[in-house]
Write a protein that holds these residues in place. Structure first.
Motif, PDB file in Angstrom:
ATOM      1  N   GLY A  21      58.468 -33.740  77.964  1.00 15.17           N
ATOM      2  CA  GLY A  21      57.418 -34.333  78.789  1.00 15.17           C
ATOM      3  C   GLY A  21      57.255 -35.812  78.567  1.00 15.17           C
ATOM      4  N   ALA A  22      58.312 -36.471  78.078  1.00 15.07           N
ATOM      5  CA  ALA A  22      58.245 -37.913  77.827  1.00 15.07           C
ATOM      6  C   ALA A  22      59.318 -38.604  78.626  1.00 15.07           C
ATOM      7  CB  ALA A  22      58.457 -38.197  76.335  1.00 15.07           C
ATOM      8  N   SER A  23      59.109 -39.882  78.925  1.00 15.40           N
ATOM      9  CA  SER A  23      60.125 -40.657  79.629  1.00 15.40           C
ATOM     10  C   SER A  23      61.268 -40.950  78.685  1.00 15.40           C
ATOM     11  CB  SER A  23      59.516 -41.965  80.143  1.00 15.40           C
ATOM     12  OG  SER A  23      58.496 -41.687  81.071  1.00 15.40           O
ATOM     13  N   ALA A  24      62.470 -41.038  79.233  1.00 19.87           N
ATOM     14  CA  ALA A  24      63.653 -41.272  78.420  1.00 19.87           C
ATOM     15  C   ALA A  24      63.672 -42.697  77.897  1.00 19.87           C
ATOM     16  CB  ALA A  24      64.905 -41.004  79.239  1.00 19.87           C
ATOM     17  N   SER A  62      69.656 -49.882  81.291  1.00 21.54           N
ATOM     18  CA  SER A  62      69.928 -49.837  79.863  1.00 21.54           C
ATOM     19  C   SER A  62      70.190 -48.457  79.297  1.00 21.54           C
ATOM     20  CB  SER A  62      68.767 -50.493  79.096  1.00 21.54           C
ATOM     21  OG  SER A  62      67.536 -49.875  79.409  1.00 21.54           O
ATOM     22  N   MET A  63      69.927 -47.388  80.049  1.00 21.59           N
ATOM     23  CA  MET A  63      70.265 -46.062  79.545  1.00 21.59           C
ATOM     24  C   MET A  63      71.711 -45.690  79.843  1.00 21.59           C
ATOM     25  SD  MET A  63      69.158 -45.805  82.762  1.00 21.59           S
ATOM     26  CE  MET A  63      67.387 -45.519  82.864  1.00 21.59           C
ATOM     27  N   GLY A  64      72.462 -46.618  80.445  1.00 20.89           N
ATOM     28  CA  GLY A  64      73.863 -46.374  80.724  1.00 20.89           C
ATOM     29  C   GLY A  64      74.126 -45.903  82.134  1.00 20.89           C
ATOM     30  N   THR A  89      58.063 -47.997  80.126  1.00 18.53           N
ATOM     31  CA  THR A  89      58.315 -49.423  79.884  1.00 18.53           C
ATOM     32  C   THR A  89      59.577 -49.634  79.055  1.00 18.53           C
ATOM     33  OG1 THR A  89      56.909 -49.387  77.905  1.00 18.53           O
ATOM     34  CG2 THR A  89      55.847 -49.954  79.998  1.00 18.53           C
ATOM     35  N   SER A  90      60.407 -48.602  78.935  1.00 21.12           N
ATOM     36  CA  SER A  90      61.546 -48.657  78.021  1.00 21.12           C
ATOM     37  C   SER A  90      62.865 -49.063  78.656  1.00 21.12           C
ATOM     38  CB  SER A  90      61.731 -47.291  77.351  1.00 21.12           C
ATOM     39  OG  SER A  90      62.129 -46.326  78.310  1.00 21.12           O
ATOM     40  N   ARG A 108      64.852 -57.443  83.834  1.00 21.38           N
ATOM     41  CA  ARG A 108      63.474 -57.018  84.082  1.00 21.38           C
ATOM     42  C   ARG A 108      63.223 -55.703  83.358  1.00 21.38           C
ATOM     43  NH1 ARG A 108      63.356 -61.389  85.881  1.00 21.38           N
ATOM     44  NH2 ARG A 108      62.458 -62.169  87.846  1.00 21.38           N
ATOM     45  N   LYS A 109      62.032 -55.549  82.809  1.00 17.46           N
ATOM     46  CA  LYS A 109      61.632 -54.289  82.210  1.00 17.46           C
ATOM     47  C   LYS A 109      61.021 -53.390  83.277  1.00 17.46           C
ATOM     48  CE  LYS A 109      61.789 -53.469  78.377  1.00 17.46           C
ATOM     49  NZ  LYS A 109      62.848 -52.910  77.492  1.00 17.46           N
TER      50      LYS A 109
END
Length: 270
Positions: A21-24, A62-64, A89-90, A108-109
Motif C-alpha cells: 500500500g505504498a508508492s514505489a 528513476s525507477m528504470g 515524491t520519490s 523534476r521530482k
C-alpha cells in the motif's frame, strides 16, 4: 516466459510496494547511470542513436522506466512501473536530453502518481506521474484518441538495453517497427491468445531483431498523424524476451484508454 519491460528487480520492488500500500521508491543509482537514480536495465534492440531534440517529449524515470511528456506537468507511463495511486515524491524525471549524463538535462521530482483503476497486471497498463513543477520549452506528445493511427509503421525509443539481458544505455536509441494484427499476434505461432485485443497492440518483426526491451517500460510508441505530427499510439508494456522471432512487443493501446487518460490528467491539473 512473458516479461515486463522493466528491470526484474525493480519490478519486484514496485509490486512489493504496491502490495504494502505504498508508492514505489526509485532504485539506487548505479555506475554508468545518470546519477539521478536511474538504474541499469535493458534499451531498444536493433536501434540507432536519436539526435538531440529529435524526440523532445521523451522522459527517463528513476525507477528504470520510460515515459512521455503528456503536458508540462504530466508524464504518461506504464502502470507496472509505479505503485498505487497517491502522493509520491520519490520519482525523478529526466528530460530534454539524449545523453543522460548531459549537464543540460532537466530534472523534476514527482508529487503524485495515478495508476489506472483496476490495474491487476493484465491490461490497463497505463499511469500518470505529476511533476512538482512544470517543464517549459519542450514539446509534449499528444495521444491518439481514435484507432485511425493504430496501424502502419511505428517509432519506438528508449534508454533500455540494446540486447536482451543488457544494460541501460547512456544515449537514447530509436527504431521503427511494423504493426502486427491482433489475430496474428494471438496466433499459436506468437502469443497464443495471451494478448488482450481491446487493451493492447502488437508491433515488431516476425523474424525478430528490432524491439523494445527491459528498461523501456512505460515509454511511448508513436507515429505521424495526417498532419505529419507525432501522436502516441502505444505504451511499452511487455513481451517474451527481447527481439525474439515471432515475439513482437506488446503495447498498451492508447486509443482505447484515451478518454480515461484525458480525464485523469485533467483531474491532476494537466
Amino acid at each position: 516466459m512473458v516479461r515486463w519491460r522493466i528491470l526484474w528487480g525493480t519490478a519486484m520492488a514496485v509490486l512489493t510496494a504496491a502490495a504494502l500500500g505504498a508508492s514505489a521508491s526509485p532504485a539506487a543509482a548505479a555506475p554508468g547511470g545518470s546519477g539521478d537514480g536511474v538504474v541499469p536495465s535493458t534499451n531498444v534492440v536493433g536501434g540507432t542513436r536519436a539526435a538531440q531534440g529529435e524526440f523532445p517529449f521523451m522522459v527517463r524515470l528513476s525507477m528504470g522506466c520510460g515515459g512521455a511528456l503528456y503536458s508540462s506537468t504530466i508524464v504518461l507511463t506504464a502502470a507496472h512501473c509505479v505503485g498505487r495511486t497517491g502522493t509520491n515524491t520519490s520519482i525523478t524525471a529526466t528530460l530534454g536530453v539524449v545523453d543522460l549524463n548531459s549537464s543540460s538535462r532537466i530534472t523534476r521530482k514527482s508529487n503524485y502518481v495515478y495508476r489506472a483503476p483496476g490495474y491487476n497486471g493484465a491490461g490497463k497498463d497505463w499511469a500518470l506521474i505529476r511533476l512538482a513543477s512544470p517543464v517549459t520549452g519542450l514539446a509534449t506528445l499528444p495521444i491518439a484518441t481514435s484507432t485511425a493511427y493504430d496501424s502502419g509503421t511505428f517509432t519506438i525509443a528508449g534508454w533500455g538495453a540494446a540486447r536482451e539481458g543488457g544494460s541501460q544505455q547512456r544515449y537514447l536509441l530509436k527504431a521503427q517497427v511494423p504493426f502486427v494484427s491482433d489475430a496474428t499476434c494471438n496466433s499459436a505461432a506468437m502469443y497464443n491468445g495471451e494478448v488482450i485485443a481491446t487493451d493492447e497492440i502488437c508491433a515488431g518483426y516476425a523474424a525478430g531483431g528490432v524491439d523494445t526491451c527491459q528498461g523501456d517500460s512505460g515509454g511511448p510508441m508513436f507515429r505521424t498523424d495526417s498532419a505529419g505530427a507525432w501522436v502516441q499510439v502505444g505504451i511499452v508494456s511487455w513481451g517474451d524476451g527481447c527481439a525474439r522471432r515471432n515475439r513482437p512487443g506488446v503495447y498498451t493501446q492508447v486509443s482505447y484508454f484515451s478518454s480515461a487518460i484525458r480525464s485523469a490528467a485533467a483531474s491532476l491539473g494537466g
